[in-house]
Design a protein around this motif. Structure first.
Motif, PDB file in Angstrom:
ATOM      1  N   TRP A  32      -7.963   2.782  -6.612  1.00  0.00           N
ATOM      2  CA  TRP A  32      -7.961   1.221  -7.458  1.00  0.00           C
ATOM      3  C   TRP A  32      -7.869   1.354  -8.774  1.00  0.00           C
ATOM      4  O   TRP A  32      -9.462   1.267  -9.652  1.00  0.00           O
ATOM      5  CB  TRP A  32      -9.280   0.536  -6.348  1.00  0.00           C
ATOM      6  CG  TRP A  32      -8.478  -0.490  -6.412  1.00  0.00           C
ATOM      7  CD1 TRP A  32      -8.797  -1.441  -7.303  1.00  0.00           C
ATOM      8  CD2 TRP A  32      -8.411  -1.603  -5.536  1.00  0.00           C
ATOM      9  NE1 TRP A  32      -8.463  -3.029  -6.335  1.00  0.00           N
ATOM     10  CE2 TRP A  32      -7.675  -2.466  -4.949  1.00  0.00           C
ATOM     11  CE3 TRP A  32      -7.951  -1.245  -3.872  1.00  0.00           C
ATOM     12  CZ2 TRP A  32      -7.729  -3.533  -4.053  1.00  0.00           C
ATOM     13  CZ3 TRP A  32      -7.439  -1.096  -2.622  1.00  0.00           C
ATOM     14  CH2 TRP A  32      -7.178  -2.647  -2.988  1.00  0.00           C
ATOM     15  N   LEU A  66      -3.130  -6.777  -2.776  1.00  0.00           N
ATOM     16  CA  LEU A  66      -3.834  -5.789  -2.894  1.00  0.00           C
ATOM     17  C   LEU A  66      -4.784  -6.559  -4.128  1.00  0.00           C
ATOM     18  O   LEU A  66      -4.968  -6.352  -4.607  1.00  0.00           O
ATOM     19  CB  LEU A  66      -2.903  -3.960  -2.901  1.00  0.00           C
ATOM     20  CG  LEU A  66      -2.971  -3.965  -1.696  1.00  0.00           C
ATOM     21  CD1 LEU A  66      -1.638  -1.777  -2.156  1.00  0.00           C
ATOM     22  CD2 LEU A  66      -3.476  -3.706  -0.636  1.00  0.00           C
ATOM     23  N   ILE A  86      -4.953   5.598  -2.324  1.00  0.00           N
ATOM     24  CA  ILE A  86      -5.041   4.096  -2.699  1.00  0.00           C
ATOM     25  C   ILE A  86      -5.525   4.764  -4.400  1.00  0.00           C
ATOM     26  O   ILE A  86      -7.074   4.727  -4.061  1.00  0.00           O
ATOM     27  CB  ILE A  86      -4.723   3.061  -2.698  1.00  0.00           C
ATOM     28  CG1 ILE A  86      -3.396   2.336  -1.571  1.00  0.00           C
ATOM     29  CG2 ILE A  86      -4.786   2.044  -3.790  1.00  0.00           C
ATOM     30  CD1 ILE A  86      -3.561   1.104  -1.447  1.00  0.00           C
ATOM     31  N   ALA A 109       0.724  -1.148   0.157  1.00  0.00           N
ATOM     32  CA  ALA A 109       0.557  -0.147  -0.156  1.00  0.00           C
ATOM     33  C   ALA A 109       1.019   1.745   0.071  1.00  0.00           C
ATOM     34  O   ALA A 109       0.600   2.153  -1.040  1.00  0.00           O
ATOM     35  CB  ALA A 109      -1.182   0.129   1.029  1.00  0.00           C
ATOM     36  N   MET A 139      -5.329   3.638   2.909  1.00  0.00           N
ATOM     37  CA  MET A 139      -5.379   3.237   1.939  1.00  0.00           C
ATOM     38  C   MET A 139      -6.385   3.666   1.441  1.00  0.00           C
ATOM     39  O   MET A 139      -6.451   3.729  -0.145  1.00  0.00           O
ATOM     40  CB  MET A 139      -5.761   1.417   2.357  1.00  0.00           C
ATOM     41  CG  MET A 139      -4.684   0.846   2.826  1.00  0.00           C
ATOM     42  SD  MET A 139      -4.474  -0.793   2.684  1.00  0.00           S
ATOM     43  CE  MET A 139      -5.423  -1.260   4.474  1.00  0.00           C
TER      44      MET A 139
END
Length: 506
Positions: free
Chosen positions: A126, A94, A124, A66, A120
């Motif tokens: 995604w 992940l 992040i 992460a 996270m």
């Protein structure tokens, strides 16, 4: 030849096993081209006099999966000369994971590796579902060091089984689907496959992480995929069978690991630790390495060069954070906590509360209430050595308790520490036959840090104690006292009549 960079006058340790040697290092176009004595010019010269010059270190066990999204430099690894890291250990990755199911991956990581869901979520973006897509995203990120990664068992399991991954064994259909995911990940560039069977790895609700629910046959099937491909490394966070002396499960676990390495032909790696409760258990793991090699398998242990510990502070976590009184204090801003810690009554309440039992069971990186303060260190410097909390507490008590005569400066004996001074005036020294204890030595007291006679720390003055006896009973002044050395008598002026031991040297 001209260079982009020359590192001069350093001590080179090149990683080949050769002894260290003094040399310059020349770099052109990002590559080392010369090691030796360099006299040519360079655009940049670094004087490494007094420093060691080495290739970058590889950290084979990290959890930067992460962190790489918001920290391109890979701190704090890069601060220690690490230029390449391997992430995805212990079955935690992940990917594979679709964005709508990322809460399943977070559930595995949150407690086991102390990675905040809020961090996270904020850090992040995604953009993947499968592991190959995850590697493509990593390739596009800015990076200050090199990254490699495994594919993790817990992520593979939750991708295929969803919430069932935390509750039950896999079906045959589940196993086939997991095998496909591992196969695709290895072909795309994963360094291997990892899992955890460690009792220290739980979710926030106290459930085992997904990989711990798997049977050993499931582990064999997935490692067998790498055997078919003749690629990849298997890393495992081991079973909790090495934490008590004579656990019969340890031999069975070692046999399974050995057989797995031999049957699949894939290298197996794990961490080896020395435990206080089982101090020699590491020897059994090193014997397993030899046993596996003799059977035709490959197995490697990863060992720390220092103790494996958690750093505790008021900025992060303390061992008592969940206890009454402490919980209220730790919920306040740091500045307010500091202000309240100056209150003696608050400190007294905190000390009393620290002895309470915590209903929770701390795991992994969570702060544990100390069972032995001789193993809790005060990191007040980088280099050390570091004092233990127990030693610091004892030293503080001695400084508060030790007293010296305000007239002679001599130390009082321990029995006098709990006695009340007689309160006699200084003139009582002249009374014939008066005891030194009833004289000026018992009148007034002040704290001291050092041996009152040798003016040294107690540790240094142990073998060179100067004995002071009063010239006559009741005469405690330094001028009237006769000073004599003795190898047997160890008492000072204020204790001469009672023959009590020296309070520092006893």
């Amino acid at each position: 030849m001209s260079y982009d960079l020359v590192i001069k006058n350093g001590t080179v340790i090149d990683g080949s096993g050769l002894p260290r040697y003094r040399a310059d290092v020349g770099v052109r176009h990002g590559r080392i081209t010369t090691i030796g004595r360099i006299r040519e010019r360079a655009r940049e010269v670094i004087d490494a006099e007094g420093h060691v010059v080495t290739p970058g270190f590889i950290d084979g066990h990290t959890h930067m999966d992460a962190q790489i999204f918001w920290d391109p430099l890979g701190t704090s690894s890069c601060w220690h000369g690490i230029t390449s890291v391997v992430m995805g250990n212990c079955g935690f990755t992940l990917a594979p994971c679709a964005e709508e199911n990322k809460h399943l991956v977070v559930r595995n990581l949150q407690r086991a590796e102390d990675i905040s869901p809020a961090a996270m979520e904020a850090g992040i973006k995604w953009r993947w579902t499968t592991y190959p897509e995850f590697l493509d995203v990593l390739e596009s990120l800015p990076k200050g060091i090199n990254y490699g990664g495994y594919v993790g068992h817990s992520a593979v399991r939750t991708f295929v089984m969803g919430d069932r991954a935390f509750e039950r064994p896999a079906s045959e259909d589940d196993l086939r689907a997991m095998e496909r995911q591992v196969r695709d990940a290895i072909r795309a560039g994963a360094l291997g496959f990892t899992t955890s069977r460690s009792p220290a790895h739980e979710t926030l609700s106290g459930q085992p992480v997904a990989s711990r629910v798997a049977t050993w046959d499931e582990v064999r099937r997935l490692v067998g995929v790498m055997g078919e491909l003749n690629a990849g490394l298997f890393e495992i966070a081991g079973e909790g069978v090495d934490r008590a002396p004579g656990d019969p499960g340890l031999r069975d676990y070692h046999t399974r690991l050995r057989d797995l390495a031999v049957e699949t032909g894939r290298p197996v790696t794990f961490g080896v630790f020395s435990r206080r409760g089982v101090p020699d258990v590491w020897r059994k793991y090193l014997a397993l390495l030899d046993e596996t090699a003799a059977a035709g398998g490959r197995m490697f242990a990863q060992v720390h060069s220092r103790s494996l510990s958690a750093l505790l502070s008021f900025k992060t976590q303390m061992p008592f954070d969940r206890l009454p009184v402490w919980k209220e204090l730790r919920a306040l801003p740091l500045a307010e906590q500091r202000r309240r810690l100056h209150d003696p009554e608050q400190r007294r309440r905190l000390v009393e509360a620290s002895g309470a039992k915590d209903s929770g069971r701390p795991l992994g990186t969570e702060a544990k209430p100390p069972e032995d303060y001789d193993w809790l260190l005060v990191f007040d410097s980088v280099e050390g050595p570091h004092r233990t909390v127990a030693r610091t507490s004892r030293s503080s008590w001695i400084r508060r308790s030790r007293r010296t005569c305000s007239i002679t400066g001599y130390a009082a004996s321990r029995p006098l520490l709990s006695s009340r001074p007689c309160g006699c005036s200084r003139s009582c020294r002249r009374r014939s036959g008066a005891s030194p204890i009833a004289g000026s030595c018992a009148k007034a007291w002040r704290p001291t840090w050092r041996c009152s006679i040798r003016r040294r720390s107690p540790r240094r003055c142990r073998r060179s104690w100067t004995i002071y006896r009063p010239a006559r009973a009741g005469s405690c002044s330094a001028r009237a006292a006769s000073r004599r050395r003795s190898s047997t008598a160890r008492f000072c002026c204020a204790t001469a009549s009672t023959r009590a031991p020296c309070p520092v040297n006893s």
